[in-house]
Design a protein around this motif. Structure first.
Motif, short mmCIF file in Angstrom:
data_model
loop_
_atom_site.label_atom_id
_atom_site.label_comp_id
_atom_site.label_asym_id
_atom_site.label_seq_id
_atom_site.Cartn_x
_atom_site.Cartn_y
_atom_site.Cartn_z
N ASN A 241 0.82 -1.21 0.00
CA ASN A 241 0.00 0.00 0.00
C ASN A 241 0.86 1.27 0.00
O ASN A 241 0.51 2.28 -0.63
CB ASN A 241 -0.94 0.00 1.20
CG ASN A 241 -2.06 -1.01 1.08
OD1 ASN A 241 -2.31 -1.54 -0.01
ND2 ASN A 241 -2.73 -1.30 2.17
N LYS A 242 1.97 1.23 0.71
CA LYS A 242 2.87 2.39 0.73
C LYS A 242 3.43 2.65 -0.67
O LYS A 242 3.52 3.80 -1.11
CB LYS A 242 4.02 2.14 1.72
CG LYS A 242 3.62 2.26 3.18
CD LYS A 242 4.82 2.05 4.09
CE LYS A 242 4.40 2.18 5.55
NZ LYS A 242 5.56 1.94 6.46
N LEU A 243 3.77 1.57 -1.36
CA LEU A 243 4.28 1.74 -2.72
C LEU A 243 3.20 2.27 -3.65
O LEU A 243 3.48 3.10 -4.53
CB LEU A 243 4.80 0.39 -3.24
CG LEU A 243 6.17 -0.03 -2.73
CD1 LEU A 243 6.51 -1.43 -3.23
CD2 LEU A 243 7.25 0.95 -3.19
N LEU A 244 1.97 1.80 -3.47
CA LEU A 244 0.86 2.30 -4.29
C LEU A 244 0.68 3.81 -4.09
O LEU A 244 0.47 4.55 -5.05
CB LEU A 244 -0.43 1.57 -3.93
CG LEU A 244 -0.55 0.13 -4.40
CD1 LEU A 244 -1.81 -0.51 -3.81
CD2 LEU A 244 -0.58 0.04 -5.92
N LYS A 245 0.78 4.25 -2.83
CA LYS A 245 0.62 5.68 -2.54
C LYS A 245 1.76 6.49 -3.16
O LYS A 245 1.54 7.58 -3.70
CB LYS A 245 0.58 5.90 -1.03
CG LYS A 245 -0.68 5.35 -0.37
CD LYS A 245 -0.62 5.52 1.14
CE LYS A 245 -1.88 4.93 1.80
NZ LYS A 245 -1.82 5.02 3.27
N LYS A 246 2.98 5.96 -3.07
CA LYS A 246 4.11 6.66 -3.68
C LYS A 246 3.96 6.72 -5.20
O LYS A 246 4.24 7.75 -5.83
CB LYS A 246 5.41 5.95 -3.32
CG LYS A 246 5.83 6.11 -1.87
CD LYS A 246 7.15 5.42 -1.59
CE LYS A 246 7.58 5.60 -0.14
NZ LYS A 246 8.87 4.91 0.14
N LEU A 247 3.49 5.62 -5.77
CA LEU A 247 3.29 5.58 -7.21
C LEU A 247 2.20 6.57 -7.62
O LEU A 247 2.32 7.26 -8.63
CB LEU A 247 2.90 4.15 -7.62
CG LEU A 247 3.03 3.78 -9.11
CD1 LEU A 247 4.46 4.00 -9.57
CD2 LEU A 247 2.64 2.33 -9.32
N ALA A 248 1.14 6.63 -6.83
CA ALA A 248 0.05 7.58 -7.11
C ALA A 248 0.56 9.01 -7.06
O ALA A 248 0.20 9.85 -7.90
CB ALA A 248 -1.08 7.39 -6.10
N GLY A 249 1.41 9.31 -6.07
CA GLY A 249 1.99 10.65 -5.97
C GLY A 249 2.86 10.98 -7.16
O GLY A 249 2.81 12.11 -7.69
N LEU A 296 11.27 4.59 -7.18
CA LEU A 296 10.56 3.70 -6.27
C LEU A 296 11.41 2.48 -5.94
O LEU A 296 11.27 1.40 -6.52
CB LEU A 296 9.22 3.27 -6.87
CG LEU A 296 8.17 4.38 -6.93
CD1 LEU A 296 6.84 3.85 -7.38
CD2 LEU A 296 8.00 5.07 -5.59
N VAL A 297 12.31 2.69 -5.00
CA VAL A 297 13.18 1.62 -4.50
C VAL A 297 12.82 1.39 -3.04
O VAL A 297 12.66 2.33 -2.27
CB VAL A 297 14.67 2.02 -4.63
CG1 VAL A 297 15.56 0.90 -4.12
CG2 VAL A 297 15.00 2.37 -6.07
N PHE A 298 12.66 0.12 -2.67
CA PHE A 298 12.28 -0.16 -1.28
C PHE A 298 13.32 -1.05 -0.62
O PHE A 298 14.06 -1.79 -1.27
CB PHE A 298 10.89 -0.82 -1.23
CG PHE A 298 10.72 -1.99 -2.16
CD1 PHE A 298 10.92 -3.28 -1.72
CD2 PHE A 298 10.33 -1.78 -3.47
CE1 PHE A 298 10.75 -4.35 -2.57
CE2 PHE A 298 10.15 -2.85 -4.34
CZ PHE A 298 10.37 -4.14 -3.89
#
Length: 351
Positions: A241-249, A296-298
């Motif tokens: 979900n955190k990645l989805l939010k970052k991608l959305a931003g 987007l690197v985690f």
């Protein structure tokens, strides 16, 4: 570059299998039957979000309701998690309540009008009586005045009651209106990212084709996160979900005022750009892909896994589609071509 349209027939079965996974449906149905939950569409949506969507919070809330959860409690959860079916139901309920209240108001106003008409008739009758009988006694005249006074008191009391009730009804209607507005907003917004959802995308594209000047000059870009299910399984839904939010931003920053971005599925986004041709659209798509892979690197403890997010992109032009549905289908074909060819993760329909 691979011709996306030439691969449509080979890729459609894969998409159909993805759109309606029978195993998921059976899994949801069995779980609902075990909990004695009614087989309603909105309940399927609720359990799909909890089980297939891997929404741990919703799953825990459902479990807390016990083995035979009541429908109102399930509907409250649907509203809490802003699921489309439940928001639509709440909106319909609010509209029905508003209609009922308006009918009640009309009936009360009609009743008040009846009182006024009765008083007016009484006034007319007494006026004729007084003017036609000069020898009428004072006692008789006072009696008629008392009757008029009593009638007027009844009318005024009814008017005050109607006025007070109308004030209450106005407040209630305003609350319902806010609720309906909130439900409508929730129905077209993605719960996790806050972006518009597929419903909003469909409306936007439909409006595009309704314009007087037509839909020419627009590009639809569909984006799929590669192996997002595996990522969720490996790192958990919270990380996903955190990645989805970052991608959305990141996508939101990539569009201009007249452009549009939405999250359409668990691992898919769509961007609609105006006043662009295929060359510009492909440049935008390549820039998006590079931006995602660069930014987007985690964190990961697996040395073999760099923790880098990758995406596949399909591009279609409105000039190649006569209808909104065809535009989306073309973009989907291009996306499937990109997914099947990791060496060329950006594909254009018909090119």
């Amino acid at each position: 570059m691979q011709n996306a349209s030439a691969n449509a027939n080979a890729l459609v079965p894969r998409e159909a299998a993805r759109a309606a996974p029978m195993a998921d449906i059976q899994k949801i149905a069995k779980h609902m039957a075990r909990l004695n939950v009614a087989a309603l569409p909105r309940n399927y949506e609720l359990f799909h979000e909890a089980i297939i969507g891997l929404n741990a919070g919703l799953a825990q809330d459902i479990a807390a309701l016990g083995s035979h959860p009541q429908q109102p409690m399930l509907d409250e959860l649907g509203l809490k998690y802003r699921l489309v079916g439940h928001c639509g139901l709440a909106g319909e309920t609010s509209r029905n309540e508003a209609s009922r209240m308006l009918r009640d108001v009309a009936e009360r106003l009609a009743e008040g009008l009846k009182h006024k008409n009765a008083f007016a008739r009484a006034c007319g009758t007494i006026l004729k009586s007084v003017s036609g009988h000069d020898d009428q006694s004072l006692a008789a005249f006072l009696s008629e005045i008392d009757y008029l006074t009593a009638s007027l008191s009844t009318v005024l009391a009814a008017e005050m009651e109607i006025g007070a009730k109308l004030l209450d009804d106005i407040k209630t209607l305003e609350t319902l209106e806010r609720g309906i507005s909130a439900m409508q907003s929730a129905a077209i917004a993605d719960r996790i990212t806050g972006l518009p959802n597929r419903i909003a995308l469909n409306r936007t594209i439909a409006d595009l084709y309704k314009r007087e000047e037509g839909a020419a000059g627009s590009a639809l870009i569909m984006v799929d996160i590669d192996n997002f299910t595996d990522l969720n399984d490996k790192y958990g839904t919270q990380a996903g979900n955190k990645l989805l939010k970052k991608l959305a931003g990141l996508f939101s920053k990539s569009v201009k005022k007249n452009d549009f971005v939405a999250r359409t599925e668990a691992d898919e986004f769509a961007l609609l750009f105006s006043n662009v041709g295929m060359q510009d659209a492909m440049t935008i798509a390549e820039r998006l892909r590079a931006s995602v892979e660069d930014n987007l690197v985690f964190a990961t403890s697996d040395k073999a896994d760099p923790g880098r997010l990758t995406i596949s992109i399909g591009v279609a032009l409105s000039t190649d589609a006569a209808t909104p549905g065809q535009l989306q289908a073309n973009a989907r074909v291009a996306l499937l071509a990109a997914q099947s060819n990791p060496r060329q993760p950006v594909q254009a329909f018909g090119r």
